[in-house]
Design an enzyme around this catalytic site. Structure first.
Site, short mmCIF file in Angstrom:
data_model
loop_
_atom_site.label_atom_id
_atom_site.label_comp_id
_atom_site.label_asym_id
_atom_site.label_seq_id
_atom_site.Cartn_x
_atom_site.Cartn_y
_atom_site.Cartn_z
N ARG A 219 0.84 -1.21 0.00
CA ARG A 219 0.00 0.00 0.00
C ARG A 219 0.87 1.24 0.00
O ARG A 219 0.58 2.24 -0.66
CB ARG A 219 -0.87 0.02 1.26
CG ARG A 219 -1.93 -1.04 1.29
CD ARG A 219 -2.81 -0.86 2.53
NE ARG A 219 -3.72 -1.97 2.64
CZ ARG A 219 -3.77 -2.81 3.66
NH1 ARG A 219 -2.98 -2.64 4.72
NH2 ARG A 219 -4.62 -3.81 3.68
N PHE A 235 -11.72 -5.27 -5.06
CA PHE A 235 -11.65 -6.15 -3.88
C PHE A 235 -11.09 -5.34 -2.70
O PHE A 235 -10.12 -5.72 -2.06
CB PHE A 235 -10.76 -7.38 -4.15
CG PHE A 235 -11.08 -8.12 -5.41
CD1 PHE A 235 -12.06 -9.10 -5.40
CD2 PHE A 235 -10.42 -7.84 -6.60
CE1 PHE A 235 -12.37 -9.80 -6.57
CE2 PHE A 235 -10.72 -8.52 -7.76
CZ PHE A 235 -11.70 -9.51 -7.75
N ASP A 257 -16.16 -3.69 -3.94
CA ASP A 257 -16.17 -4.99 -3.26
C ASP A 257 -17.59 -5.54 -3.37
O ASP A 257 -18.55 -4.77 -3.33
CB ASP A 257 -15.78 -4.83 -1.78
CG ASP A 257 -15.32 -6.15 -1.16
OD1 ASP A 257 -14.11 -6.29 -0.88
OD2 ASP A 257 -16.18 -7.04 -0.95
N SER A 258 -17.70 -6.85 -3.49
CA SER A 258 -19.05 -7.43 -3.63
C SER A 258 -19.80 -7.41 -2.30
O SER A 258 -21.01 -7.58 -2.27
CB SER A 258 -18.95 -8.85 -4.18
OG SER A 258 -18.12 -9.61 -3.36
N ALA A 284 -20.69 -1.37 -4.11
CA ALA A 284 -20.87 -2.78 -3.74
C ALA A 284 -21.30 -3.54 -4.99
O ALA A 284 -22.46 -3.52 -5.37
CB ALA A 284 -21.93 -2.90 -2.65
N ASP A 304 -6.73 -7.15 -5.93
CA ASP A 304 -6.28 -7.95 -4.78
C ASP A 304 -7.39 -8.91 -4.37
O ASP A 304 -8.00 -8.76 -3.30
CB ASP A 304 -5.89 -7.01 -3.62
CG ASP A 304 -5.32 -7.77 -2.43
OD1 ASP A 304 -4.83 -8.90 -2.63
OD2 ASP A 304 -5.37 -7.23 -1.30
N CYS A 344 -3.08 -14.16 -3.37
CA CYS A 344 -2.75 -14.62 -2.02
C CYS A 344 -3.03 -16.11 -1.87
O CYS A 344 -3.12 -16.61 -0.76
CB CYS A 344 -3.50 -13.80 -0.97
SG CYS A 344 -5.28 -13.91 -1.11
N1 SAH Z 1 -7.40 -5.51 -0.77
C1 SAH Z 1 -7.89 -5.78 0.55
C2 SAH Z 1 -8.07 -7.23 0.85
C3 SAH Z 1 -8.97 -7.96 -0.12
S1 SAH Z 1 -9.73 -9.36 0.56
C4 SAH Z 1 -6.99 -5.11 1.58
O1 SAH Z 1 -6.02 -4.43 1.21
O2 SAH Z 1 -7.25 -5.24 2.76
C5 SAH Z 1 -10.79 -9.86 -0.71
C6 SAH Z 1 -12.09 -9.09 -0.82
O3 SAH Z 1 -12.68 -9.48 -2.05
C7 SAH Z 1 -13.13 -9.36 0.25
O4 SAH Z 1 -13.44 -8.16 0.89
C8 SAH Z 1 -14.35 -9.92 -0.51
O5 SAH Z 1 -15.57 -9.42 -0.02
C9 SAH Z 1 -14.09 -9.43 -1.89
N2 SAH Z 1 -14.68 -10.22 -2.99
C10 SAH Z 1 -14.75 -11.56 -3.10
N3 SAH Z 1 -15.28 -11.91 -4.29
C11 SAH Z 1 -15.56 -10.76 -4.95
C12 SAH Z 1 -16.09 -10.45 -6.25
N4 SAH Z 1 -16.45 -11.41 -7.10
N5 SAH Z 1 -16.21 -9.15 -6.59
C13 SAH Z 1 -15.83 -8.17 -5.75
N6 SAH Z 1 -15.32 -8.41 -4.53
C14 SAH Z 1 -15.18 -9.68 -4.13
#
Ligand code: SAH
Length: 400
Positions: A219, A235, A257-258, A284, A304, A344
């Site tokens: 970050r 995400f 984020d979903s 969302a 991510d 990850c």
């Molecule tokens: N980038 C974040 C961590 C990501 S964790 C950080 O820096 O802290 C992964 C995230 O992806 C979760 O919050 C989850 O809700 C989201 N997610 C999972 N599937 C998804 C999708 N199809 N579309 C959008 N978001 C999604």
């Protein structure tokens, strides 16, 4: 204490300090151990080799020590003291004399990273005065009170709350009465800090331990690429990358984020650092769908996603997922754009991930340079005898 005897020749990996014993390596046990019980492991020649936690499954013993020593509170105190020393060396944990760390204003870090700290199955994150502890094995669940007592002693007043969170991390069938509860203190409202930026930690309801501290350095790097850019943080979860981009001088930041809960957290965190700043907006929505309907000309995109492959057998589909996702980003990003892309998934190695991103770039027909190759930070160390502990990988790309 129950004893486990290995098949002939199955002690090789243990002689190289690998901390897992698979069910296929076990010849017999002295009696039937309970799940979570501490057992001693012997070679076929009846020689002591290790002590660890027993669990039914493909990994049957997670090794705690190769020295013949009792697993008691003092044992955990020694392990935690070493883990703390590592974080002090990095400059993340406060010094014993109360001197602040190196001035970067971070009070959120990982104190224990499972096998990386020779404590397989245990994760402890520190957020200011609160420790969030997660058991990923039945043995660590069984020992949670011992560990909490050891933690309190080793942290010597620096930790006032210990929240134990294992509801989603333990094998469901074990029926252990998984719980989320305070083992010490009881604060429910905490704001932690990373590189001077503040964020809410929702350890009661958040994913994992509440915040992903493993992206701290990445970050920080993003912040330096953000000036004047139109940023898309896919995400976003708690919005970590978004508020760094804002501090870096981004022109606008869109977080996606979903999960509505994640979007609420992101908005709260942005509000905490940049109240009423019109540059930020959160959506969302499903990431793939969002990428299909992009209208904003983004020139800095972060991908991510959650682990696409939780197990080796999901590898093929996971790689397809990374290709699909990255391809969409390559198709949409502006010329001269920067892409931060991560995986990850432990089951996907660095080369496989890079090949997936390469495939996506080629399919989108873009010219791409690798600027940085990123990985997990030093407070998520990799035990040299356990390369499986390497999980986070990322690429920073310049897209012509
Ligand atoms: N980038 C974040 C961590 C990501 S964790 C950080 O820096 O802290 C992964 C995230 O992806 C979760 O919050 C989850 O809700 C989201 N997610 C999972 N599937 C998804 C999708 N199809 N579309 C959008 N978001 C999604």
């Amino acid at each position: 204490m129950n004893k486990i005897f290995l098949k002939r020749g199955k002690d090789d990996s243990l002689r190289r300090f690998h901390p897992w014993i698979f069910s296929g390596a076990i010849h017999h046990t002295s009696a039937q151990p309970e799940e979570g019980e501490t057992v001693e492991v012997y070679t076929a020649e009846n020689e002591y080799i290790a002590t660890g936690h027993y669990q039914i499954g493909s990994i049957m013993v997670r090794v705690l020590t190769f020295d013949h020593e009792p697993i008691d509170q003092q044992f955990y105190e020694r392990k935690l003291a070493t883990a703390l020393d590592v974080r002090r060396s990095i400059g993340l944990a406060p010094r014993p004399n109360g001197q602040p760390t190196d001035g970067r204003m971070t009070n959120a870090f990982r104190l224990v990273h499972g096998e990386g700290d020779n404590l397989p199955g245990l994760v402890i994150d520190i957020y200011g005065k609160t420790a969030v502890m997660q058991a990923h094995s039945v043995g660590m669940h069984t020992d949670r009170h011992l560990i909490a007592a050891a933690l309190q002693k080793v942290m010597d007043g620096a930790v006032e709350n210990i929240f134990y969170k294992s509801e989603t991390t333990l094998p469901y069938k074990a029926e252990l009465g998984q719980e989320n509860a305070f083992l010490l203190g009881g604060s429910t409202d905490d704001i932690a800090m990373e590189n001077g930026l503040r964020f809410h930690v929702d350890w009661l309801r958040g994913q994992k331990t509440g915040f992903f501290v493993d992206q701290r350095e990445n970050r920080s790097l993003l912040e330096h690429y953000s000036k004047g850019r139109k940023v898309l943080n896919m995400f976003c979860y708690t919005g970590g990358f978004s508020f760094y981009a804002m501090r870096g001088g981004a022109q606008l930041v869109h977080s996606v984020d979903s999960s509505q809960k994640a979007i609420d957290l992101t908005n709260a965190n942005v509000q905490l650092n940049f109240p009423a700043d019109p540059r930020h907006e959160a959506f969302a929505e499903d990431a793939f769908r969002f990428l299909d309907h992009i209208e904003t000309p983004y020139d800095l995109i972060i991908l991510d996603p959650p682990a696409f492959a939780k197990h080796k057998d999901a590898l093929h589909n996971a790689l397809k997922g990374y290709i699909r996702l990255n391809r969409k980003a390559f198709e949409k990003i502006q010329p001269g754009g920067i892409l931060f892309t991560f995986s990850c998934s432990q089951a996907v190695n660095k080369d496989q991930f890079r090949t997936a991103v390469f495939t996506a770039a080629a399919a989108a027909g873009r010219k791409v340079r690798i600027l940085h190759q990123l990985h997990q930070p030093a407070d998520h160390p990799v035990n040299i005898y356990h390369p499986e502990g390497e999980y986070l990988k990322g690429l920073v790309l310049y897209v012509e």
